[in-house]
Design an enzyme around this catalytic site. Structure first.
Site, PDB file in Angstrom:
ATOM      1  N   TRP A 319      67.493  62.288  22.335  1.00  0.00           N
ATOM      2  CA  TRP A 319      66.400  62.383  23.371  1.00  0.00           C
ATOM      3  C   TRP A 319      67.134  61.772  24.865  1.00  0.00           C
ATOM      4  O   TRP A 319      67.349  62.501  26.091  1.00  0.00           O
ATOM      5  CB  TRP A 319      65.515  61.521  23.464  1.00  0.00           C
ATOM      6  CG  TRP A 319      64.732  60.784  24.728  1.00  0.00           C
ATOM      7  CD1 TRP A 319      63.348  61.712  24.693  1.00  0.00           C
ATOM      8  CD2 TRP A 319      64.748  60.031  25.209  1.00  0.00           C
ATOM      9  NE1 TRP A 319      62.970  61.506  26.093  1.00  0.00           N
ATOM     10  CE2 TRP A 319      63.865  60.258  26.512  1.00  0.00           C
ATOM     11  CE3 TRP A 319      65.722  59.288  26.490  1.00  0.00           C
ATOM     12  CZ2 TRP A 319      63.392  59.461  27.292  1.00  0.00           C
ATOM     13  CZ3 TRP A 319      66.077  58.542  27.219  1.00  0.00           C
ATOM     14  CH2 TRP A 319      64.689  59.082  27.889  1.00  0.00           C
ATOM     15  N   HIS A 320      68.362  61.374  24.759  1.00  0.00           N
ATOM     16  CA  HIS A 320      69.454  60.670  26.056  1.00  0.00           C
ATOM     17  C   HIS A 320      70.183  62.088  26.532  1.00  0.00           C
ATOM     18  O   HIS A 320      70.018  62.072  27.482  1.00  0.00           O
ATOM     19  CB  HIS A 320      70.099  59.967  25.668  1.00  0.00           C
ATOM     20  CG  HIS A 320      69.288  58.474  25.377  1.00  0.00           C
ATOM     21  ND1 HIS A 320      68.571  58.152  24.195  1.00  0.00           N
ATOM     22  CD2 HIS A 320      69.074  57.622  26.030  1.00  0.00           C
ATOM     23  CE1 HIS A 320      68.169  56.785  24.598  1.00  0.00           C
ATOM     24  NE2 HIS A 320      68.640  56.261  25.900  1.00  0.00           N
ATOM     25  N   GLY A 321      69.982  63.352  26.241  1.00  0.00           N
ATOM     26  CA  GLY A 321      71.474  64.313  26.431  1.00  0.00           C
ATOM     27  C   GLY A 321      71.456  65.108  25.367  1.00  0.00           C
ATOM     28  O   GLY A 321      71.666  64.837  23.813  1.00  0.00           O
ATOM     29  N   PHE A 463      69.140  62.038  32.198  1.00  0.00           N
ATOM     30  CA  PHE A 463      68.101  62.239  30.844  1.00  0.00           C
ATOM     31  C   PHE A 463      66.704  62.764  30.997  1.00  0.00           C
ATOM     32  O   PHE A 463      66.055  62.791  29.976  1.00  0.00           O
ATOM     33  CB  PHE A 463      67.646  60.369  29.693  1.00  0.00           C
ATOM     34  CG  PHE A 463      69.506  59.956  30.230  1.00  0.00           C
ATOM     35  CD1 PHE A 463      70.402  60.766  29.580  1.00  0.00           C
ATOM     36  CD2 PHE A 463      69.537  58.009  30.396  1.00  0.00           C
ATOM     37  CE1 PHE A 463      72.009  59.950  29.839  1.00  0.00           C
ATOM     38  CE2 PHE A 463      70.871  57.903  30.246  1.00  0.00           C
ATOM     39  CZ  PHE A 463      71.980  59.008  30.373  1.00  0.00           C
TER      40      PHE A 463
END
Length: 463
Positions: A319-321, A463
């Protein structure tokens, strides 16, 4: 548009607030929606259309899911909505990553790279709309909001770009009716000013040390310098995210909303499990309510629970990258938290000093994994942290003493404000004249730093 920019502070926000406060209450949602689209459109002039499309398609599908005459079609409508929402997120955020790895695997560029710019906030507003649709399907939302209420819920500028991820029932009543008070305006402005200070005066400043150390080369660092850089980045992302969270909450109060708490002194934790109960609270809540529990949570035995945790933490990382380091970062938390669930976590939480030392030593390592996207550089940096050097140490004691001299006082302030005590003190005296004077000084000193060019975007914007 950045909260920590002259454009926002002295152009957008004053004009918007003046209009917002002067118009009759029944028109405030329209003003807020218009202002939010302008706010987003300044930075994303084309992707504002994507945001509008997301609002319209999810509003329509939510209406169909809530229609009692179409009960038998609720599941197909929900599945279609999830395909659309996550499909758009995949195209803009993950497709190139997947394609690059497929091409690398077959040693041939069989699939073209789209190289699309990542729309700001797409991960946040996608998760927010999905939470709304899931709650509609589960019957937690009984009454369909108006289109403008739903559009404000999705696009409200204080939380549009980097959260918190708000559930509809947390703001539904205030979307219909909210009171703007002088006290709310004052308290919101104070919170915003403190958040601005954390971002500009602490995160940005300590971030220059991390950038300096990384410029020197991930494989050229002595052990103390590598650890100093890890702590610098740990403080940078801490005050960057906390600063944004406070600014978002403050702006929400100024507009008459109570946004959920998203940050609770995570570096004061005594275990990594506790750290994640305090860091990005609304993201953790989303994964728990809409992924972990639907998969069975911890109700189906040790093996299934471990599998569920593995999936949750893999997706938390991604989800963050879109990068292998983010997946590795998420899986590292899966391993650590799985070990803590054996009983070590509770044991640590009962031993305050030992637990704090454990968290302070472990979290910077995880942030290094998070920060360095190039796997080769990441491996070299981690090796440096533990004294494994493949070549000569180019950045050693001389540079270390210079960094300590230049950033030592800043580190002291970072350590102090990473504890709960300064904010407790502020809450106790926030209405006293000297506290107001300090907050005003923080605001104007932050403005000065922005003016001289030390500003940079929030880390969570990517993000």
């Amino acid at each position: 548009m950045l909260f920590s920019s002259i454009e926002f502070l002295f152009r957008f926000l004053p004009v918007f607030m003046l209009i917002y406060l002067l118009v009759p209450e029944k028109y405030r949602n329209f003003v807020l929606l218009s202002g939010s689209l302008v706010f987003y459109g300044v930075g994303e002039p084309y992707y504002v259309l994507l945001l509008v499309f997301s609002i319209l398609i999810n509003f329509g599908l939510g209406r169909l899911i809530l229609n009692d005459k179409l009960t038998e079609y609720k599941m197909p409508f929900l599945v279609f909505a999830l395909i659309v929402d996550f499909g758009l997120l995949f195209i803009f955020k993950y497709q190139d990553f997947v394609v690059e790895n497929i091409n690398r695997l077959i040693s041939y560029e069989a699939i073209p790279i789209l190289d699309l710019a990542l729309p700001l906030g797409i991960s946040f507003y996608t998760f927010q709309t999905v939470s709304y649709l899931m709650d509609c399907y589960r019957g937690k939302i009984k009454k369909m909001p108006s289109l403008i209420e739903f559009a404000v819920y999705v696009s409200m500028f204080p939380q549009l770009i980097a959260g918190p991820i708000v559930k509809f029932d947390e703001v539904s009543e205030r979307l219909k009716k909210r009171r703007i008070s002088a006290g709310g305006l004052e308290n919101g402005l104070k919170l915003f000013s403190l958040g601005l200070g954390f971002k500009v005066l602490l995160a940005n400043q300590i971030g220059t040390l991390w950038n300096t150390i990384m410029t020197a080369g991930a494989g050229n660092l002595s052990v103390p310098v590598a650890w100093l850089g890890a702590f610098a980045y740990s403080f940078q992302i801490y005050f960057d995210f906390w600063g944004y969270s406070l600014m978002a909450k403050g702006l929400g109060e100024m507009l008459g909303f109570r946004l959920p708490k998203n940050f609770n002194n995570p570096y004061a934790s005594k275990s990594v499990s506790e750290f994640w109960r305090r860091w990005h609270i609304t993201l953790g809540r989303w994964f728990k309510e809409y992924l972990y529990i639907p998969m069975g949570g911890n109700r189906k035995g040790f093996v299934r629970t471990s599998f569920n945790l593995l999936i949750v933490w893999a997706f938390t990382g991604l989800w963050h990258g879109a990068g292998w380091n983010f997946l590795l970062w998420g899986l590292s938390f899966f391993v650590i938290i799985s070990i803590e669930k054996s009983g070590i976590g509770k044991w640590l939480e009962q031993r305050k000093i030992l637990g704090h030392i454990y968290v302070i030593a472990l979290i910077p390592i995880t942030w290094v994994i998070f920060a360095i996207t190039d796997i080769g550089q990441l491996v070299r940096y981690l090796q440096n942290m533990f004294g494994i050097h493949a070549g000569n140490v180019m950045v050693g004691n001389v540079q270390l003493m210079r960094y300590i001299k230049e950033y030592g006082v800043l580190f002291i302030f970072c350590i102090l404000f990473a504890t709960p005590y300064p904010m407790r003190l502020y809450r106790g005296y926030k209405n006293k004249w000297f506290a107001i004077l300090i907050v005003a000084a923080v605001f104007w000193f932050s403005v000065y730093e922005i003016m001289i060019g030390s500003n940079n975007p929030f880390l969570y914007f990517r993000f």
